[in-house]
Design an enzyme around this catalytic site. Structure first.
Site, PDB file in Angstrom:
ATOM      1  N   TYR A  51    -111.548 -17.322  22.349  1.00 46.23           N
ATOM      2  CA  TYR A  51    -110.853 -18.596  22.507  1.00 46.23           C
ATOM      3  C   TYR A  51    -111.381 -19.674  21.569  1.00 46.23           C
ATOM      4  CZ  TYR A  51    -107.817 -17.841  26.521  1.00 46.23           C
ATOM      5  OH  TYR A  51    -106.820 -17.441  27.345  1.00 46.23           O
ATOM      6  N   LYS A 104    -118.575  -7.123  29.271  1.00 45.89           N
ATOM      7  CA  LYS A 104    -118.100  -5.834  28.751  1.00 45.89           C
ATOM      8  C   LYS A 104    -119.167  -5.334  27.753  1.00 45.89           C
ATOM      9  CE  LYS A 104    -114.814  -2.793  28.454  1.00 45.89           C
ATOM     10  NZ  LYS A 104    -114.807  -1.730  29.418  1.00 45.89           N
ATOM     11  N   ASP A 163    -114.120  -4.297  33.572  1.00 46.82           N
ATOM     12  CA  ASP A 163    -113.009  -3.479  34.097  1.00 46.82           C
ATOM     13  C   ASP A 163    -113.287  -3.037  35.534  1.00 46.82           C
ATOM     14  OD1 ASP A 163    -114.982  -2.232  32.618  1.00 46.82           O
ATOM     15  OD2 ASP A 163    -113.811  -0.459  32.169  1.00 46.82           O
ATOM     16  N   ASP A 194    -110.613 -15.603  31.985  1.00 51.38           N
ATOM     17  CA  ASP A 194    -109.197 -15.960  31.943  1.00 51.38           C
ATOM     18  C   ASP A 194    -108.386 -14.964  32.774  1.00 51.38           C
ATOM     19  OD1 ASP A 194    -106.934 -17.263  31.215  1.00 51.38           O
ATOM     20  OD2 ASP A 194    -106.836 -16.497  29.187  1.00 51.38           O
TER      21      ASP A 194
END
Ligand code: NAP
Length: 417
Positions: free
Chosen positions: A158, A225, A279, A303
């Site tokens: 972002y 992640k 995930d 987000d």
């Protein structure tokens, strides 16, 4: 170019003394009405805020609302989507509350929301996700959902550092990467950068842990992640644990310590620091939401996660949020402008109403915040709801956006009597 009208004000602004926020009893709060459904939800919400403050403080405290401009209204008035005067007003008053803003269509214009966050260094996007009784939910036990997400707001993809496919800059970068680092990128690629820094990570995680300590929440979960992106997402996780050790060693334990030293039972004065791969976390918040209280995560994960979790407690129309920096805060309805409903007095103003409750908590006007939440809760238990909840509830009475605001206002008045 036309000049913005000068702000004429009664009341006073927030002040900072030795880094501590001082909130006057007669407080000026600038607001941005927003685009699309923004005017609908603002008209429904502002009376709720005023009644809650009046009921809670019986005239001792009062809000003086001052409109400032961004988005389509600012563009029509002075030809700018985010005028400098608006940024200065938010800096001077140290806060604002806003409706959604259109992302202007056209090459090279970045989201106004992203610009606001960057310009004011609002590094923490904070989204509480708590179930209100009676709200339709896809979960079997939605009452287990009571989380607050701290999403890093300045970095990650972002940050907006990207170059278009075929551009001179993309070609230069491809050639640099090939020559100096031996990395090949396909010629027809757009290219973006994903910076994640130690300093920005630590200030975000600091806020999340401090929140957990202050509000006696059992755990902070770092969502990342890092199994794939080791030096960005993986580093975010490492720096998060490091910060907990460096600054909160007396108040926190890791999940490993929980099992090895405390036989799985967390002492009441400790916060557990744990981490989950992004995930897997999406599955966890569906299957075992009660195990998660405070979440700290980089921008993109946050987000996705915050909208997904919002769906468990009534959807976007019920999801409040704030973007907070060290001396400045922007509270906002987290959904977009929903253009197909603009001006129809139809959508759920709950997101903005609950953002207002968050704002009053932030100001230390917690009785007003509490009244707003109780007023919303009572209205929903009475099954008086807007279309988005009505379509999922049996026996609901569907009301307009303003009708919902009115019902909340009336319930706040009854609550105090
Ligand atoms: P959106 O405006 O959030 O609307 C998507 C859908 O979400 C709506 O069609 C509606 O679903 C539901 N929804 C949104 N607000 C609701 C409310 N208050 N009550 C009930 N349901 C609500 O998303 P979008 O259409 O992708 O974006 C439109 C514009 O908003 C874009 O210009 C985007 O850039 C901008 N945007 C701004 C912000 C912000 O200012 N913070 C955030 C996101 C997007 P149903 O159709 O199922 O009823």
């Amino acid at each position: 170019m036309k000049k913005m009208p000068k702000l004429r004000v009664s009341g006073k602004a927030i002040a900072y003394k030795n880094g501590v926020m001082k909130v006057p009893d007669h407080l000026i709060i600038p607001f941005i009405i927003g685009d699309g459904v923004g005017p609908d939800i603002w008209k429904a919400s502002q009376p709720v805020f005023d009644v809650a403050v009046a009921q809670a403080y019986q005239g001792r405290r009062k809000v003086f609302w001052k409109e400032i401009f961004a988005g389509e209204k600012a563009f029509k008035k002075i030809g700018k989507w985010l005028p400098q005067e608006t940024l200065e007003a938010i800096r001077d008053f140290h806060l604002t509350i806003k409706g959604p803003l259109t992302t202007p269509v056209g090459g090279g214009i970045r989201s106004i929301n992203v610009q606001l966050r960057q310009a004011l260094e609002l590094y923490a996007c904070i989204r509480p996700v708590k179930y209100l009784k009676g709200v339709p939910s896809p979960l079997k036990k939605p009452q287990d959902v009571d989380m607050i997400i701290f999403r890093e707001n300045m970095e990650d993809v972002y940050a907006g550092i990207e170059w278009q496919r075929g551009s001179r800059e993309a070609a230069k970068l491809r050639s640099f990467l090939k020559k100096t680092l031996g990395v090949e990128i396909a010629q027809d690629s757009g290219i973006g950068l994903k910076p994640i820094s130690e300093s920005n990570t630590k200030r975000l995680v600091r806020r999340a842990i401090q929140y957990a300590v202050d509000h006696h929440r059992q755990s902070v979960t770092i969502v990342h992640k890092g199994n794939i992106m080791k030096f960005t997402e993986g580093a975010f996780c490492e720096w998060g644990y490091q910060l907990a050790r460096e600054e909160f060693s007396d108040q926190t334990i890791t999940e490993q310590e929980l099992n090895e030293k405390f036989s799985g039972r967390c002492p009441s004065d400790k916060v557990i620091i744990k981490d989950r791969i992004a995930d897997a976390m999406f599955q966890q918040v569906l299957l075992r939401p009660s195990e998660y209280q405070v979440i700290a995560t980089p921008n993109l994960n946050g987000d996705y996660l915050s909208d997904a979790v919002a769906a468990e407690v009534g959807g976007l129309g019920m999801a409040p949020g704030a973007n907070i920096g060290d001396h400045c805060a922007v509270f906002e309805a987290t959904h977009g402008t929903a253009p197909k409903y603009a001006g129809k007095d139809k959508v759920n103003p709950g997101s903005l109403i609950l953002s207002g409750a968050m704002m009053f908590d932030y100001l230390g006007w917690t009785s007003a915040g509490e009244l707003i939440r109780k007023g919303m809760q009572k209205t929903i238990l009475d099954k008086i709801v807007t279309y988005d909840l009505a379509r999922q509830m049996k026996g609901a009475k569907e009301v307009s956006c303003s009708g919902f605001g009115k019902a909340v206002t009336q319930n706040i008045c009854k609550l105090k009597k």
